[in-house]
Design an enzyme around this catalytic site. Sequence first.
Site, mmCIF file in Angstrom:
data_model
loop_
_atom_site.group_PDB
_atom_site.id
_atom_site.type_symbol
_atom_site.label_atom_id
_atom_site.label_comp_id
_atom_site.label_asym_id
_atom_site.label_seq_id
_atom_site.Cartn_x
_atom_site.Cartn_y
_atom_site.Cartn_z
ATOM 1 N N ARG C 103 11.510 -20.092 7.909
ATOM 2 C CA ARG C 103 12.230 -18.842 8.204
ATOM 3 C C ARG C 103 12.945 -18.916 9.562
ATOM 4 O O ARG C 103 14.079 -18.490 9.706
ATOM 5 C CB ARG C 103 11.254 -17.665 8.135
ATOM 6 C CG ARG C 103 11.782 -16.293 8.440
ATOM 7 C CD ARG C 103 12.978 -15.778 7.644
ATOM 8 N NE ARG C 103 13.169 -16.250 6.328
ATOM 9 C CZ ARG C 103 14.377 -16.581 5.845
ATOM 10 N NH1 ARG C 103 15.465 -16.484 6.582
ATOM 11 N NH2 ARG C 103 14.484 -17.029 4.623
ATOM 12 N N LYS C 138 30.917 -9.798 23.160
ATOM 13 C CA LYS C 138 30.170 -8.939 22.231
ATOM 14 C C LYS C 138 29.256 -9.812 21.363
ATOM 15 O O LYS C 138 29.485 -10.006 20.177
ATOM 16 C CB LYS C 138 31.136 -8.126 21.385
ATOM 17 C CG LYS C 138 31.963 -7.160 22.235
ATOM 18 C CD LYS C 138 32.957 -6.354 21.419
ATOM 19 C CE LYS C 138 33.730 -5.389 22.334
ATOM 20 N NZ LYS C 138 34.800 -4.661 21.629
ATOM 21 N N LYS C 170 39.776 -4.358 33.074
ATOM 22 C CA LYS C 170 39.930 -3.454 31.941
ATOM 23 C C LYS C 170 40.391 -2.083 32.395
ATOM 24 O O LYS C 170 40.509 -1.806 33.590
ATOM 25 C CB LYS C 170 38.600 -3.353 31.208
ATOM 26 C CG LYS C 170 38.142 -4.696 30.648
ATOM 27 C CD LYS C 170 37.273 -4.493 29.456
ATOM 28 C CE LYS C 170 36.879 -5.843 28.875
ATOM 29 N NZ LYS C 170 35.793 -5.691 27.900
ATOM 30 N N GLU C 200 43.993 -6.237 31.175
ATOM 31 C CA GLU C 200 44.227 -5.504 29.927
ATOM 32 C C GLU C 200 45.394 -4.540 30.155
ATOM 33 O O GLU C 200 45.377 -3.757 31.110
ATOM 34 C CB GLU C 200 42.960 -4.729 29.562
ATOM 35 C CG GLU C 200 43.086 -3.879 28.314
ATOM 36 C CD GLU C 200 41.825 -3.096 28.014
ATOM 37 O OE1 GLU C 200 40.720 -3.645 28.207
ATOM 38 O OE2 GLU C 200 41.940 -1.926 27.622
ATOM 39 N N ASP C 221 46.227 -4.915 24.388
ATOM 40 C CA ASP C 221 45.169 -4.267 23.631
ATOM 41 C C ASP C 221 45.701 -3.239 22.650
ATOM 42 O O ASP C 221 46.438 -2.317 23.023
ATOM 43 C CB ASP C 221 44.190 -3.594 24.606
ATOM 44 C CG ASP C 221 42.888 -3.240 23.910
ATOM 45 O OD1 ASP C 221 42.433 -4.024 23.060
ATOM 46 O OD2 ASP C 221 42.339 -2.169 24.210
#
Lengths: 282, 282, 282, 282, 282, 282
Positions: C103, C138, C170, C200, C221
């Site tokens: 597993r 992410k 950002k 960004e 973006d």
Amino acid sequence: MTLTPLPRVMVEPLVRAALLEDLGRAGDLTTDAIVPADATATMVLATRQPGVIAGIDVATLAFELIDPRVDVAIIHPDGAAIPAGDVIATVRGPARALLTAERTALNLLCHLSGIATQTAAVVDAVRDHKAKIVCTRKTTPGLRALEKYAVRAGGGANHRFGLDDAVLIKDNHIAIAGDVRTAIERARTRAGHMVKIEVEVDTLEQLDIALAAGADAVLLDNMSVEQLSQAVAMVGGRAITEASGRVTAQAARAIAATGVDLISVGWITHSAPILDIGLDCR
Amino acid sequence: MTLTPLPRVMVEPLVRAALLEDLGRAGDLTTDAIVPADATATMVLATRQPGVIAGIDVATLAFELIDPRVDVAIIHPDGAAIPAGDVIATVRGPARALLTAERTALNLLCHLSGIATQTAAVVDAVRDHKAKIVCTRKTTPGLRALEKYAVRAGGGANHRFGLDDAVLIKDNHIAIAGDVRTAIERARTRAGHMVKIEVEVDTLEQLDIALAAGADAVLLDNMSVEQLSQAVAMVGGRAITEASGRVTAQAARAIAATGVDLISVGWITHSAPILDIGLDCR
Amino acid sequence: MTLTPLPRVMVEPLVRAALLEDLGRAGDLTTDAIVPADATATMVLATRQPGVIAGIDVATLAFELIDPRVDVAIIHPDGAAIPAGDVIATVRGPARALLTAERTALNLLCHLSGIATQTAAVVDAVRDHKAKIVCTRKTTPGLRALEKYAVRAGGGANHRFGLDDAVLIKDNHIAIAGDVRTAIERARTRAGHMVKIEVEVDTLEQLDIALAAGADAVLLDNMSVEQLSQAVAMVGGRAITEASGRVTAQAARAIAATGVDLISVGWITHSAPILDIGLDCR
Amino acid sequence: MTLTPLPRVMVEPLVRAALLEDLGRAGDLTTDAIVPADATATMVLATRQPGVIAGIDVATLAFELIDPRVDVAIIHPDGAAIPAGDVIATVRGPARALLTAERTALNLLCHLSGIATQTAAVVDAVRDHKAKIVCTRKTTPGLRALEKYAVRAGGGANHRFGLDDAVLIKDNHIAIAGDVRTAIERARTRAGHMVKIEVEVDTLEQLDIALAAGADAVLLDNMSVEQLSQAVAMVGGRAITEASGRVTAQAARAIAATGVDLISVGWITHSAPILDIGLDCR
Amino acid sequence: MTLTPLPRVMVEPLVRAALLEDLGRAGDLTTDAIVPADATATMVLATRQPGVIAGIDVATLAFELIDPRVDVAIIHPDGAAIPAGDVIATVRGPARALLTAERTALNLLCHLSGIATQTAAVVDAVRDHKAKIVCTRKTTPGLRALEKYAVRAGGGANHRFGLDDAVLIKDNHIAIAGDVRTAIERARTRAGHMVKIEVEVDTLEQLDIALAAGADAVLLDNMSVEQLSQAVAMVGGRAITEASGRVTAQAARAIAATGVDLISVGWITHSAPILDIGLDCR
Amino acid sequence: MTLTPLPRVMVEPLVRAALLEDLGRAGDLTTDAIVPADATATMVLATRQPGVIAGIDVATLAFELIDPRVDVAIIHPDGAAIPAGDVIATVRGPARALLTAERTALNLLCHLSGIATQTAAVVDAVRDHKAKIVCTRKTTPGLRALEKYAVRAGGGANHRFGLDDAVLIKDNHIAIAGDVRTAIERARTRAGHMVKIEVEVDTLEQLDIALAAGADAVLLDNMSVEQLSQAVAMVGGRAITEASGRVTAQAARAIAATGVDLISVGWITHSAPILDIGLDCR
């Protein structure tokens, strides 16, 4: 320029490990035997040499992890250049905690301040030029993040932090690749778009090839001041220029005068003597 | 005198951590891009300065943990004093492994050899006397076991390893206890039977009290050579005598001539410059 | 393009932790009760869907850490695109070890192969264009190095690996700095020379400012295909162009046709379904 | 039904590791360069899709570990089903801390909420039947405790947590034991009295043997709805019945109608896309 | 009955930690000083009391981790009951490794064999009855997996391994829930389908309620032999019956005669004296 | 004599590990299911046997790490000798936290108090003599620092803490060295100046050699009371005398009467039964 402290989540594991290394399995035999549990003390962290401070937050954490009742009042924060005899911080609290944490706190503070102090000396030597002083990966195992921080505290800048955040092609890589151009092309193809590529060159011929191949930066290794001047002229702003090779503070000034962008100095991390700081009764 | 290597179970965690610190999250960008997976290489670890070697086993482990196919043939083991340009070991194996482990291996080897080299210089200065050179707890956090080992490689001896393996009563302890006698008595009552008690004394008066109270060793701190001679005479073999206080190699000789048993030197661990060693193609 | 495996020193701690998470305090109750200690077995790791393999070395390590006598013969290495039903590797050894490690090995292999497979689908969609498919931060906590590796196995490239290896400005940073120019200038002043700066931008006006301020890369973006085309034209090679914003494989083709250098896709790491792979008796 | 949060002692190590994975050796280059140390901000964690929340406590811990001054006011606790655009929590504090912890907090929160959301969809599909939706051991390495918690947040139940807390006899075990009866008997003899025994059966013949041998639960693997109905009738309450085999939300309803006690679904943990949640200025 | 060894991946971290706890920062001062590096030795692990062996694999690992050249030839494996003076294993290799690992190996082996030996004594006392002897969660922190294994080596069985693998409702839970029935119902509703529920009952009235509420097992705490007999009759096979309460080997026989299924004994893990085993020259 | 608590930085990792060992992956199934989140409780830690307390600070930490709202009011601190039924501390807070931490807290407290209690019994037996009772390195792996602390809580003293803080020459060392004198001389040459040397002697002849060679302490192993008296007389204060060899509390008195300085007792750490302490509702 401001100096950002490292987050506690980054430094706490290291400070805990340092305390445990000193406490061993039995703790502080001397202090536990001699100092009453309820004795309190006020002491000062004071320089015994002029220098630049780095690591006062880390030293504070060492005291607090032994006993959260210890209060450290910082007078000179990291990055401060101070004379011999100045008080960096006042430390108040249970006497046992002060004495038990003393050596760990000082080992960190003196080591990091030593790096900051040596860095500042080289930075000062080049103050009339644009060149930045940068450190290398020649750091003490386990302490890289802190030592690179100490370089910043001394006014220096950081080169890459590891094998994984930039490409630096050295002579051995070139030897295996066959030539400078091939090495750069392989790196260009495989490195991420946020990764810069620097190439070590020993001669102006190699420099020419590196520039043609599009290196972002060139490491001019062990060149004379004359060669450096020629190299800077040859580059003409097409790449970042970095001089390296056992640069003393004295030598740095002449090197900076050649117009290089960066001077990398390994010894500020790997061979800096400590800054002598003591924990004294006042 | 033979030098016993530290068991692998003690050093492996540190070498693993050092490698991971350099590899980060992406590994060796440069080598992976440029060096073919099947390229092999033979390189040598060679000194660029004369010095005493310490850490060759640890450096070997760094190479082996990156790739167990790397073979390190050691020519000069730890403790060897060798000239500049000598080959310490030949390193053969996958070229990638050699280049990826290089910096970690060198950071450890150069740092520890630096300590061994400085220690050996002081040891040599006192070679005509009985005094041993001992290190302190002024070590780099995380590296105490290795740095104390490097001192032994340089011919020095070790003082206590932490707060927990011996009692060392310092001025701050005495200040809190009130006087030397009280401090020693408290320590005597509470310390285990295998624990020796050393007391820092600044004056001959304090020395007299310390001897009367039965100290096993006395730390004669920052005394002049004359004071040291008087102290040694006063002790008359009743306790181990240790001189301390920023002892240079030059000063050590005169101090040793006073007849002290030990000279403790902090800077051999906290401020030793590295020994310059490179990994070269041959 | 070759795919370099991560050094064992990087992945072994993670595989050990994964095994311990499954073994708990009592080990494999079922297998220990039912399977004789001396039973051996030969099984195969086989796909139940077409896909791209990533993690076979890691899965191999899971088996070997349970029992070094297990032999894994790899037929399709990481990066291979194979049909459903193909055998990736043959696993031979003590039957208990095969079933106990199963597993953990599959959880790693299926998860990483799922990422590689989804990446490959998007990479394939843009195969007629120069655009590279890149992943983001992410990722699943604890697995970033492996998931970024899986993206490479699928033919994608990696964006930055953490907060510390590149600057990515950002909208929130810009909002606090006040404007794009100020943000870039602060970053330029403080970032190391090997650190690239990406910004960004949501509009062509912002793009104009970012270019003027010397951004190395611009993150376009959530722009429409038309806006992207305009942006690429406006940039004219002065910076790396990256498109982002919930890009499906279908959408990627049209985006790539605009001429952007990079298309970043978060879901290939954060939302890729596993590739179904089983450990079967044959 | 109430949802019990995991004790902090269980989740803190994982959150610390996740933060360190993102901070690397240099910390948040972008935020440190651009955002003033004394800037504060108020932001919200808001959904961009409808879904069920899981992990808000863990996300809160990520912010607090970066800076204990951050205050997270939770509006929708774990287990809440909310529409797109709803605010889950308000996050106030030093702007640097908010931006530095953002990605780690979101990676955890979006991943766990994705699992809770998918679980809730399947749970909802069977709401008119007694069947519980249970997860499997097909979880992401390192995250099992949290992912199993997220299943509970979505209204599902947990199957065993590892190899060591229940016996689950699968086809490979049966193949090695020779037959179902032998496998069950070996398990019965050796398993502890608090350990239940479940057996995977593929046919009604195997089911008959499993029931006769006294299995506590039977895993009806990849059976058609008709077979499941027959199986449930055959069991007649003598054992817990569990259906499995790539069960979509749509298929779950028909399976539940057969009267099985449990439906196990691997993909809710191994292949759930994230729930899109952002940290926004408001 | 066969005894399955714990996988090395489970025990190696513990053995490494135990060795480091003994080696400290300086290693084995005595052996390093006195025993030549090239001396070899052959020694035996021999009992000084009759007993049952547990931990010989773990002890072997201690020797091998100090030096892989040590060869341990096991004569009596775990689970063997042997007289005083018998040789468990022959240990050959570098003399230093044998002496350095000796205490760690013996501390593990003697402790675990002590548990196995005491367990076997109680198991033997009930040999004419069906009752199994089971251990509890009263184990030494850090050693639960190994101590539970030692109980199995002594012929005993294991109760639950932690708070998370079974429900055990104790008097304090009942007091807070209000009554036995409510407590069982809450547990039944929330516990997973693979989790059994046991209830501690002090009286036959409570037993009646517990059975009616469907407890899988009942813990008959501190009941007299008469009460136990009544309880077993009342249960009539509807639940597993467990007797507990400071059960000596002598008392166990009479308790077993009442027909209970299990007798749980805390002291075999929390208070077992070691089995005296030495490492001797032969 | 005062008893210094171990610093939290030393014990917290162990208490965290102990809690995690009990919580597993799912936490406290029973308490979470049955006890409401808002229920509070007041309970007491009370002895069920007379004994000496050790570990109350550690037990307190176990409760606090589960929930910082738990308040532990200590009535009898470590080192207190109290009768059966006495309340050691009152524990107030969330009922869940009390029940979840209970077993971990008790496992630590009962184990350490068991050691303190047995130590105190032997200490009491020799109260009319100067002999100190000392423990050995026969401790439970992972718990040495805490078990040595418990010996101090019981009025005993500590022998060395590991292989690295003192030299103890045993029969095997002497056999390899060839004779007692050689062994001592090698140790003297190589051990640090703060390290004492003790030698195990089995006969008065060996004792004579050991004294002549300057041993700091002699371990008189398995000697009769008559031999011990002769040995003490022969030593005449020139070395510390230690008797050892399976010393019961009864035997200790006669041994102490011979005038030895120390009696070392292994079983107070390796074979002490727990002190029975419960967490009760009051």
